[in-house]
Enzyme design. Structure first.
Site, PDB file in Angstrom:
ATOM      1  N   ASP A 142       0.854  -1.187   0.000  1.00 42.04           N
ATOM      2  CA  ASP A 142       0.000   0.000   0.000  1.00 42.04           C
ATOM      3  C   ASP A 142       0.894   1.243   0.000  1.00 42.04           C
ATOM      4  OD1 ASP A 142      -3.226   0.527   1.021  1.00 42.04           O
ATOM      5  OD2 ASP A 142      -1.803   2.203   1.066  1.00 42.04           O
ATOM      6  N   ASN A 149     -12.979  -3.029   2.652  1.00 46.11           N
ATOM      7  CA  ASN A 149     -13.895  -1.900   2.779  1.00 46.11           C
ATOM      8  C   ASN A 149     -14.827  -1.912   1.579  1.00 46.11           C
ATOM      9  OD1 ASN A 149     -12.548  -0.959   5.118  1.00 46.11           O
ATOM     10  ND2 ASN A 149     -11.000   0.046   3.840  1.00 46.11           N
ATOM     11  N   GLY A 181     -15.940   2.840   3.736  1.00 49.84           N
ATOM     12  CA  GLY A 181     -14.660   3.522   3.569  1.00 49.84           C
ATOM     13  C   GLY A 181     -13.889   3.107   2.328  1.00 49.84           C
ATOM     14  N   GLN A 182     -14.581   2.550   1.334  1.00 40.43           N
ATOM     15  CA  GLN A 182     -13.898   2.138   0.104  1.00 40.43           C
ATOM     16  C   GLN A 182     -13.577   3.359  -0.736  1.00 40.43           C
ATOM     17  OE1 GLN A 182     -16.133  -0.634  -2.307  1.00 40.43           O
ATOM     18  NE2 GLN A 182     -14.421  -0.986  -3.707  1.00 40.43           N
ATOM     19  N   HIS A 232     -10.330  -5.223  -3.369  1.00 38.84           N
ATOM     20  CA  HIS A 232      -9.002  -5.402  -2.768  1.00 38.84           C
ATOM     21  C   HIS A 232      -9.150  -5.764  -1.304  1.00 38.84           C
ATOM     22  CE1 HIS A 232     -10.088  -1.126  -2.444  1.00 38.84           C
ATOM     23  NE2 HIS A 232      -9.452  -1.120  -1.280  1.00 38.84           N
ATOM     24  N   HIS A 255      -6.995  -5.732   2.245  1.00 36.15           N
ATOM     25  CA  HIS A 255      -5.822  -5.227   2.949  1.00 36.15           C
ATOM     26  C   HIS A 255      -5.283  -6.344   3.842  1.00 36.15           C
ATOM     27  CE1 HIS A 255      -6.864  -0.799   2.371  1.00 36.15           C
ATOM     28  NE2 HIS A 255      -8.048  -1.358   2.143  1.00 36.15           N
TER      29      HIS A 255
END
Ligand code: 5GP
Ligand code: ZN
Length: 114
Positions: free
Chosen positions: A30, A87, A93-94, A100, A102
């Site tokens: 990230d 998310n 909170g995307q 994806h 995390h």
């Protein structure tokens, strides 16, 4: 999708620090890490969010879990543990609309999330 930054990472149009790649998924660091290890695992195929997971593509999710376990071992997270986050949507909170997961680890993570 042409305007998707993660599709561009898959295609190599946007550089990334890849930690794993196969024919189905890519994993990369990230750009704004929230823990000592913060890796994003994505399908190469554009899927907008978990809401689009269906009978045709759900095998990618199980594959992502196998890849996460491999990366967790490679990065030394396996014994102490780690967190997998997805998310979804505005309240979730995307911020990037390409599925994806995390993978976070390398420190004691807090719970509950904000
Ligand atoms: P979300 O908020 O959608 O769950 O997560 C998107 C993640 O993508 C964020 O953690 C953000 O730091 C990361 N990100 C956004 N753009 C880029 C980029 O161009 N390269 C990399 N490596 N990560 C990115
Ligand atoms: Zn995409």
């Amino acid at each position: 999708m042409s305007d998707c930054i993660f599709c561009k990472i898959v295609d190599g149009e946007i550089p990334s620090e890849k930690v794993y790649e196969d024919d189905k998924v890519v994993a990369f660091n990230d750009v704004n890490p929230q823990s000592p290890v913060h890796i994003l695992v994505i399908p190469k195929r554009h899927i907008s969010s978990v809401k689009e997971i269906d009978d045709d593509n759900s095998h990618l999710v199980s594959h992502i879990h196998l890849v996460i376990n491999k990366i967790a071992k490679d990065k030394g997270l396996y014994e102490k543990g780690f967190r997998i986050v997805n998310n979804c949507g505005e309240d979730g909170g995307q911020t990037v609309n390409h599925l994806h997961y995390h993978l976070l680890g390398g420190r004691q993570l807090k719970w509950p999330p904000g």
